[in-house]
Design a protein around this motif. Structure first.
Motif, PDB file in Angstrom:
ATOM      1  N   GLU A 135       0.293  -1.307  -0.097  1.00  0.00           N
ATOM      2  CA  GLU A 135       0.367   0.047   0.011  1.00  0.00           C
ATOM      3  C   GLU A 135       0.600   1.334   0.349  1.00  0.00           C
ATOM      4  O   GLU A 135       0.163   1.597  -0.696  1.00  0.00           O
ATOM      5  CB  GLU A 135      -0.669  -0.410   1.511  1.00  0.00           C
ATOM      6  N   LEU A 136       1.733   0.738   1.062  1.00  0.00           N
ATOM      7  CA  LEU A 136       2.813   2.087   0.997  1.00  0.00           C
ATOM      8  C   LEU A 136       4.087   2.633  -0.068  1.00  0.00           C
ATOM      9  O   LEU A 136       5.134   3.310   0.068  1.00  0.00           O
ATOM     10  CB  LEU A 136       3.193   2.735   2.169  1.00  0.00           C
ATOM     11  N   ASP A 137       3.923   1.510  -0.957  1.00  0.00           N
ATOM     12  CA  ASP A 137       5.042   1.339  -1.308  1.00  0.00           C
ATOM     13  C   ASP A 137       6.668   1.629  -1.105  1.00  0.00           C
ATOM     14  O   ASP A 137       7.207   2.139  -0.807  1.00  0.00           O
ATOM     15  CB  ASP A 137       5.204   2.426  -2.774  1.00  0.00           C
ATOM     16  N   LEU A 138       6.292   0.341  -0.268  1.00  0.00           N
ATOM     17  CA  LEU A 138       7.911   0.703   0.400  1.00  0.00           C
ATOM     18  C   LEU A 138       8.376  -1.431   0.662  1.00  0.00           C
ATOM     19  O   LEU A 138       7.453  -2.239   0.450  1.00  0.00           O
ATOM     20  CB  LEU A 138       7.444   0.288   1.684  1.00  0.00           C
ATOM     21  N   SER A 139      10.060  -1.564   0.708  1.00  0.00           N
ATOM     22  CA  SER A 139      10.382  -1.997   0.621  1.00  0.00           C
ATOM     23  C   SER A 139      10.680  -2.711   2.184  1.00  0.00           C
ATOM     24  O   SER A 139      10.268  -1.911   2.652  1.00  0.00           O
ATOM     25  CB  SER A 139      12.091  -2.125   0.428  1.00  0.00           C
ATOM     26  N   GLU A 140      10.273  -4.314   2.529  1.00  0.00           N
ATOM     27  CA  GLU A 140      10.204  -4.621   4.078  1.00  0.00           C
ATOM     28  C   GLU A 140      11.613  -4.484   4.241  1.00  0.00           C
ATOM     29  O   GLU A 140      11.486  -3.880   5.415  1.00  0.00           O
ATOM     30  CB  GLU A 140      10.089  -6.452   3.402  1.00  0.00           C
ATOM     31  N   ALA A 141      12.427  -4.304   3.740  1.00  0.00           N
ATOM     32  CA  ALA A 141      13.483  -3.793   5.000  1.00  0.00           C
ATOM     33  C   ALA A 141      13.594  -2.295   5.145  1.00  0.00           C
ATOM     34  O   ALA A 141      14.060  -1.830   6.592  1.00  0.00           O
ATOM     35  CB  ALA A 141      15.483  -3.794   3.581  1.00  0.00           C
TER      36      ALA A 141
END
Lengths: 197, 208
Positions: A159-165
């Protein structure tokens, strides 16, 4: 703090070593708080009471007859806390059933809500301070999605366009800062002070 | 035991036997237990803050510059062209409230957010205004936006409504308001998640 095996603590308490009782309190109190926080629904007063009651029962038991397997002292303390939490819940339920008076209910509810407010107040203040410090709206929303909405990490990242790291890094930063804020406000010290048996 | 276990425990995603094993571990490991308690406190604190309003999770600490590309929509273009067209003919009343898309927009803009403790309403600039409503939006849902005029006798007069609006991001929904068609006075944009029982949120502003 070094961990003292249950067997040694049990033996020393049985022999009347008061410092061993203090060690037992220091050792078990954080875990009991975790266990009982989950079972007291944010009722800070009840949490404190049950932590103290558990420690008191465990110490008295060790001073007297002792426990069957001293190596399992931690498990014994945990089970004692669970039993007390269940008993407390039953008592509350019984009171609700036995007393059918709106006025009494209102009074009981208001007392509980005061405790709850007191309980969450410190954490809420720290959260507010944390939110003010987070420059990115995305980080604030991430906290809400994770802790309030209980969304999966994967979904939030999507949703927030984030990588897991990046997600883990931001979350870890927020946790560290939250802990720091609470410690600066004296949260840890106050809780230790309130535990005198 | 690691951070993942802490998260599962605090989120209530462990079975009772797993939770009990976890708790036994906490009793034997006080420093680990402290970590767990901070996680419990953080969750409880967030729940407490959100109980009043979720605005704090989206409100910027300082007014932000327009970081999102200024939007204007096909409908804005339509509104403007309609207005230009109608200014000659006056046959059809142009829209007051219109949807927006992410096309560039150079006109006046206003940002509306729920800010606790704020007692002054923002003012609507003159012209065709791009209004960004800041809140928490579910990208999987559509929203209705109603423009209400708040009369002195506490009567609410809905002057325009837009349905089926998609948020432009999880934290914003953009509409266009034609200020020139509004009388001076207090107004509110009432935003409601469609097909849900959720209460509408009101974002007030004043047209001078």
């Amino acid at each position: 703090m070094d961990f003292v095996p249950g067997g040694e603590l049990s033996r020393r308490i049985r022999q009347g070593d008061v410092s061993a009782e203090s060690e037992l309190i220091r050792q078990f109190e954080p875990g009991l708080r975790v266990l009982l926080r989950r079972r007291t629904g944010g009722d800070h007063g009840l949490l404190q009471d049950l932590v103290q009651e558990t420690l008191l029962i465990v110490i008295q038991r060790l001073r007297g007859e002792g426990i069957a397997d001293p190596q399992k002292l931690a498990a014994f303390a945990a089970q004692t806390a669970r039993n007390l939490a269940i008993a407390s819940l039953r008592k509350t339920e019984r009171q609700r059933t036995d007393v059918d008076s709106e006025a009494t209910d209102r009074k009981a509810d208001s007392t509980q809500s005061v405790d709850r407010i007191a309980s969450d107040h410190e954490a809420a203040l720290a959260v507010r301070a944390l939110l003010r410090e987070l420059p990115q709206p995305r980080d604030r929303l991430m906290l809400k999605r994770f802790y309030l909405d209980d969304h999966d990490k994967e979904l939030i990242c999507q949703e927030l366009d984030l990588s897991e790291a990046a997600f883990n890094q931001a979350l870890s930063r927020a946790r560290r800062r939250f802990r720091q804020i609470l410690e600066e406000r004296g949260f840890a010290k106050r809780d230790l002070l309130s535990l005198g048996l | 035991m690691n951070q993942e276990h802490i998260e599962q425990y605090v989120a209530g995603r462990m079975s009772e036997s797993e939770a009990q094993a976890f708790e036994d571990y906490c009793l034997a490991n006080p420093e680990f237990a402290r970590q767990v308690e901070y996680e419990q406190r953080l969750k409880a604190g967030i729940a407490q803050v959100a109980r009043g309003s979720t605005a704090e999770f989206v409100r910027a600490p300082h007014p932000l510059p327009w970081t999102i590309a200024a939007a204007a929509s096909v409908l804005v273009a339509l509104v403007v062209s309609l207005y230009v067209f109608n200014s000659g003919t006056r046959a059809v009343a142009p829209s007051i409230l219109a949807a927006a898309t992410s096309a560039p927009y150079d006109g006046p803009s206003l940002r509306l957010a729920l800010v606790r403790g704020s007692d002054t309403a923002p003012s609507l600039p003159p012209g065709v205004v791009r209004v960004e409503i800041v809140g928490l939006f579910d990208m999987g849902h559509q929203y209705s936006v109603a423009l209400d005029r708040l009369e002195q006798n506490k009567k609410i007069d809905t002057v325009a409504t837009l349905n089926d609006q998609n948020p432009s991001s999880p934290v914003s929904l953009v509409v266009i308001v034609d200020s020139r068609q509004l009388r001076a006075g207090p107004y509110s944009l009432r935003v409601r998640k469609q097909a849900s029982g959720e209460e509408a949120l009101d974002f007030g502003f004043v047209k001078y």
